[in-house]
Design an enzyme around this catalytic site. Structure first.
Site, PDB file in Angstrom:
ATOM      1  N   HIS A 172      21.378 -39.888 -11.822  1.00 18.13           N
ATOM      2  CA  HIS A 172      21.916 -40.368 -10.555  1.00 18.13           C
ATOM      3  C   HIS A 172      21.557 -39.440  -9.394  1.00 18.13           C
ATOM      4  CE1 HIS A 172      24.353 -43.334 -12.778  1.00 18.13           C
ATOM      5  NE2 HIS A 172      24.435 -42.381 -13.686  1.00 18.13           N
TER       6      HIS A 172
ATOM      7  N   LYS B  20      13.202  -5.549  -4.872  1.00 16.20           N
ATOM      8  CA  LYS B  20      14.102  -4.417  -5.111  1.00 16.20           C
ATOM      9  C   LYS B  20      13.755  -3.240  -4.193  1.00 16.20           C
ATOM     10  CE  LYS B  20      14.962  -5.512  -9.985  1.00 16.20           C
ATOM     11  NZ  LYS B  20      14.770  -5.074 -11.396  1.00 16.20           N
TER      12      LYS B  20
ATOM     13  N   GLU C 107       9.894 -16.449 -14.153  1.00 15.56           N
ATOM     14  CA  GLU C 107       9.571 -15.033 -13.991  1.00 15.56           C
ATOM     15  C   GLU C 107       8.356 -14.632 -14.811  1.00 15.56           C
ATOM     16  OE1 GLU C 107      12.812 -11.960 -12.871  1.00 15.56           O
ATOM     17  OE2 GLU C 107      12.527 -11.734 -15.033  1.00 15.56           O
TER      18      GLU C 107
END
Length: 412
Positions: free
Chosen positions: A288, A403, A262
């Site tokens: 793995h 938003k 961010e």
């Protein structure tokens, strides 16, 4: 204390760039533009204030419900996960973050209204996830609002959430205006719930302050070297992997991903898209899964290996030989701590041999001062990289756009 080792070539780094990075963050702290630098010292008074009410809190509550998302919860979770094994008597913390109804129902089932302190955290005061979950809790638990002593609020001083708290005479704590949400864990955001839960927050803050003082005294040059290397090679190595060898670092890695992503994914002052992509892995599990890509995939990543030198739990691998399974007998009689550290060293060596740029962070042990140091280390590293990339490290216009679009969906 932590030990930092840069395994990449630091001799080629431009001294001017190192100095530019230092001067940029020094300017921020001197001009009080960015407030997180002052939190390790400034928040000590808040710890002392909270400790005066600890007896009453301990008598009434055994659970703390944190209602918040992103910067309002990730740092708290990271610190709790790291320090919980050494603080087993700390209160249970329940996190109500995501708007996923399955999670909300599950988390609410962990809450006993009579023994839970609810802490609503939102930097802006208008975070839709936090406010929506808070409304659900009010209704589901029939919470009394007026003069309630089991609802605390943490927010900006003049936010709508703060005005709500004042309207109902709730205890509230202020996030300084110049402290962004993702840099706020050492403010009231983290200090309030962690202190009241029983964690030694004064020691966390002191660890952060100690590192900052050494940095300002130019005794932690490795962080300037790392930032300079990352930024000067950002086109060649746009991805940065944190490979942490302990499950305890899982939440810390998520906090780093938010802080890094961010802050550094922006348009620079020329309007160009820039960024360094954070990836969080846990060893030895991700040996793995992701390791093959690091070693033989594109050479477009740097890797930070993080491990703990010693563990308080001396869990041993038995001297047991099993038919057909003798291949693993070479590790018999060693501790699991020895095993995971050997796996870290072997993997780091294999990554180095494949031509990947690597640095290493070694924890002597996981304790409060080390946690505080590591928090401020990554905050500083982020700020230095942002300054060298010529971006605004502290805003998030892309998030705000999402938003705005979300609000539009519900207003049609």
């Amino acid at each position: 204390m932590l030990q930092y080792t840069n395994h990449f070539d630091t001799k080629t780094l431009d001294p001017f760039t190192l100095e530019k990075g230092f001067e940029a963050v020094h300017y921020e702290v001197e001009n009080n533009e960015v407030g997180y630098y002052h939190l390790p010292k400034g928040s000590q008074a808040l710890v002392e204030e909270l400790n005066t009410t600890r007896d009453e809190i301990d008598r009434r509550f055994n659970t703390i419900a944190v209602i918040g998302i992103g910067g309002s919860s990730l740092g708290i979770k990271a610190i709790e996960r790291l320090l919980r094994p050494g603080t087993p008597n700390a209160k249970k913390i329940v996190y109500l973050e995501n708007s996923d109804p399955i999670s909300i129902i599950s988390e609410m089932e962990e809450i006993d209204k009579t023994t839970t302190l609810f802490i609503v955290i939102s930097k802006s005061g208008g975070t839709v996830e936090a406010l929506s979950i808070f409304k659900r809790l009010i209704v589901s638990f029939e919470l009394t609002l007026e003069h309630s002593d089991q609802i605390y609020v943490v927010s900006d001083d003049n936010s709508i959430l703060s005005r709500f708290a004042d309207e109902y005479h709730l205890r509230r704590f202020v996030i300084p205006d110049n402290v962004g949400g993702r840099f706020s864990v050492l403010s009231a955001v983290g200090v309030v719930p962690l202190t009241l839960a029983g964690f030694k927050t004064a020691a966390i803050l002191q660890g952060a302050q100690n590192f900052l003082e050494r940095f300002w005294d130019r005794k932690e040059e490795h962080i300037l070297q790392k930032a300079s290397y990352y930024v000067s090679h950002k086109d060649q190595y746009p991805m940065n992997v944190l490979f942490a060898y302990s499950d305890s670092f899982e939440e810390f890695g998520k906090w780093v991903v938010q802080l890094w992503g961010e802050s550094l994914g922006k348009r620079n002052r020329y309007g160009e898209r820039v960024g360094l992509t954070p990836i969080s892995l846990i060893g030895s599990v991700d040996q793995h899964s992701f390791l093959q890509l690091i070693i033989e995939g594109p050479l477009n990543k740097t890797v930070t290996f993080m491990h703990v030198e010693s563990s308080a739990d001396h869990l041993m691998i038995p001297e047991l030989s099993l038919k057909f399974l003798e291949k693993s007998d070479f590790i018999n009689g060693k501790s699991f701590n020895d095993l995971i550290n050997a796996q870290c060293k072997a993997t780091m060596q294999s990554v180095l041999q494949s031509g990947v740029s690597v640095d290493e962070i070694t924890w002597k042990k996981i304790d409060e001062t080390s946690v505080g140091e590591m928090i401020v280390y990554y905050e500083l590293l982020t700020s230095i990289c942002g300054a060298l990339m010529e971006i605004n490290t502290y805003n998030q216009p892309g998030v705000e756009l999402g938003k705005t679009i979300l609000n539009g969906y519900f207003q049609k």
